[in-house]
Motif scaffolding. Structure first.
Motif, mmCIF file in Angstrom:
data_model
loop_
_atom_site.group_PDB
_atom_site.id
_atom_site.type_symbol
_atom_site.label_atom_id
_atom_site.label_comp_id
_atom_site.label_asym_id
_atom_site.label_seq_id
_atom_site.Cartn_x
_atom_site.Cartn_y
_atom_site.Cartn_z
ATOM 1 N N THR A 277 4.299 25.841 19.918
ATOM 2 C CA THR A 277 4.781 27.218 19.870
ATOM 3 C C THR A 277 3.926 28.084 18.960
ATOM 4 O O THR A 277 4.334 29.183 18.580
ATOM 5 C CB THR A 277 6.249 27.263 19.380
ATOM 6 O OG1 THR A 277 6.312 26.814 18.017
ATOM 7 C CG2 THR A 277 7.152 26.402 20.240
ATOM 8 N N GLY B 83 10.678 28.542 27.751
ATOM 9 C CA GLY B 83 11.512 29.731 27.937
ATOM 10 C C GLY B 83 11.559 30.126 29.397
ATOM 11 O O GLY B 83 10.538 30.116 30.092
ATOM 12 N N GLU C 175 16.226 25.670 25.641
ATOM 13 C CA GLU C 175 15.010 24.872 25.507
ATOM 14 C C GLU C 175 14.666 24.546 24.055
ATOM 15 O O GLU C 175 13.964 23.568 23.791
ATOM 16 C CB GLU C 175 13.850 25.565 26.228
ATOM 17 C CG GLU C 175 14.026 25.522 27.747
ATOM 18 C CD GLU C 175 12.881 26.154 28.504
ATOM 19 O OE1 GLU C 175 11.725 25.706 28.343
ATOM 20 O OE2 GLU C 175 13.138 27.110 29.270
ATOM 21 N N GLU C 176 15.179 25.345 23.123
ATOM 22 C CA GLU C 176 14.985 24.985 21.719
ATOM 23 C C GLU C 176 15.733 23.695 21.395
ATOM 24 O O GLU C 176 15.235 22.833 20.650
ATOM 25 C CB GLU C 176 15.455 26.109 20.802
ATOM 26 C CG GLU C 176 15.155 25.845 19.324
ATOM 27 C CD GLU C 176 15.571 26.981 18.417
ATOM 28 O OE1 GLU C 176 15.547 26.787 17.184
ATOM 29 O OE2 GLU C 176 15.912 28.066 18.928
#
Length: 338
Positions: A295, A323, A245-246
């Motif tokens: 984030t 995440g 997901e990053e």
């Protein structure tokens, strides 16, 4: 058929669990109080959401039962939400629909498999990024009682990328995609990836919404000449970012808002906050537009634009934890090139 049986089985099990959680050791007096309270809430619900069915009619009685089922479901769902930022569930415009009705009306996106992302990660990503702050995301739309989420997500991505490239932000025609994308089924559902492939292969230009307005029903395709102005897709990418997901965050920053398909069964009851539970992956049924992420807090989350109007969720938006592939948000993600 197997998937439908599984869904119904899970629904029955879920309803039984809710009943046991909410109704254990309830006295007759408490039951009367609960029923009377439910009737009062149902009356307020009908007024707030302009329901016209007549009190005492068969339809009204049926809707009231669905409403009571929904309030029990809310108690169960909220029992998981201990943290301040956790998702909240309660009464909204879908509270008088059965779970099956909700699914048949609104969860009509078709899952399309995408290859796993294998590209490089973007370095130096900001901790927070939101395309809305750059004035390139159009207002939240309402698909109404039409399974057109797949078309809204594609058009949302196209009009944002068009604005990012320097053009004026303009709402493009969802109805044109709904009527003309022959690989899909109009209000009966479709796939964002099939729609993007159709746009790429045909070179069809989407005209402004003002020229081809949304009707919330499938119609006859209105063709335009190639000389007619509009916005066309030249290419698109589609990847599975589960476990990455990053990297998906990097695609969002570099490419613009992303089309994605999620499991939105629990969204029937969503009011706000960050979803961390109650969603599966690999059972996608609803298409949305990912417009940003954050984030900086205790719970990192995606910022997602939905197509159920501004009275739903966070003024039409939903936040999903980053995440763990919550709701399957990373399973099938597309970026658009114009």
């Amino acid at each position: 058929m197997r998937r439908r049986q599984l869904f119904l089985g899970l629904t029955i099990a879920f309803s039984a669990l809710v009943s046991s959680v909410c109704c254990h050791n309830v006295t007759s007096g408490e039951t009367r109080t609960e029923v009377n309270g439910s009737a009062f809430k149902f009356g307020s619900f009908r007024k707030q959401f302009h329901r016209l069915y007549e009190i005492g009619s068969e339809e009204s009685d049926r809707r009231h039962r669905y409403f009571q089922d929904a309030t029990k479901r809310h108690a169960y769902l909220n029992s998981f939400s201990a943290a301040p930022q956790s998702a909240r569930y309660g009464i909204n415009q879908f509270s008088d629909l059965s779970q099956e009705e909700f699914r048949d009306l609104y969860l009509q996106a078709q899952t399309s498999r995408a290859p796993c992302f294998s590209g490089p990660k973007t370095v130096g990503l900001p901790a927070k990024f939101d395309w809305r702050q750059k004035a390139v995301v159009a207002p939240v739309q309402n698909q109404q009682a039409c399974g057109s989420c797949w078309a809204f997500s594609v058009v949302g991505a196209m009009q944002s990328v068009h604005a990012i490239e320097g053009s004026k932000l303009e709402q493009l025609s969802v109805q044109q995609v709904l009527d003309c994308s022959y690989k899909n089924k109009g209000c009966s559902g479709g796939s964002p990836l099939w729609a993007l492939d159709w746009l790429k292969q045909t070179g069809v230009k989407l005209v402004p919404q003002s020229e081809y307005p949304y009707k919330a029903k499938t119609g006859i395709c209105h063709f335009f000449s190639q000389s007619h102005g509009g916005v066309a897709v030249t290419n698109f990418t589609a990847h599975d970012f589960s476990g990455q997901e990053e990297a998906m965050m990097g695609q969002l920053v570099e490419r613009g808002p992303l089309t994605a398909i999620v499991d939105a069964v629990s969204w029937q009851d969503y009011l706000g906050g960050i979803i961390q539970h109650h969603c599966s992956s690999q059972w996608s049924n609803h298409a949305i537009l990912v417009v940003g992420y954050d984030t900086t807090g205790d719970i990192p989350y995606w910022i997602v634009q939905n197509s159920w109007g501004t009275t739903w969720g966070n003024e039409g938006y939903v936040y999903i934890k980053i995440g763990g592939n919550v709701c399957g948000i990373a399973d099938s993600v597309a970026a658009v090139f114009l």
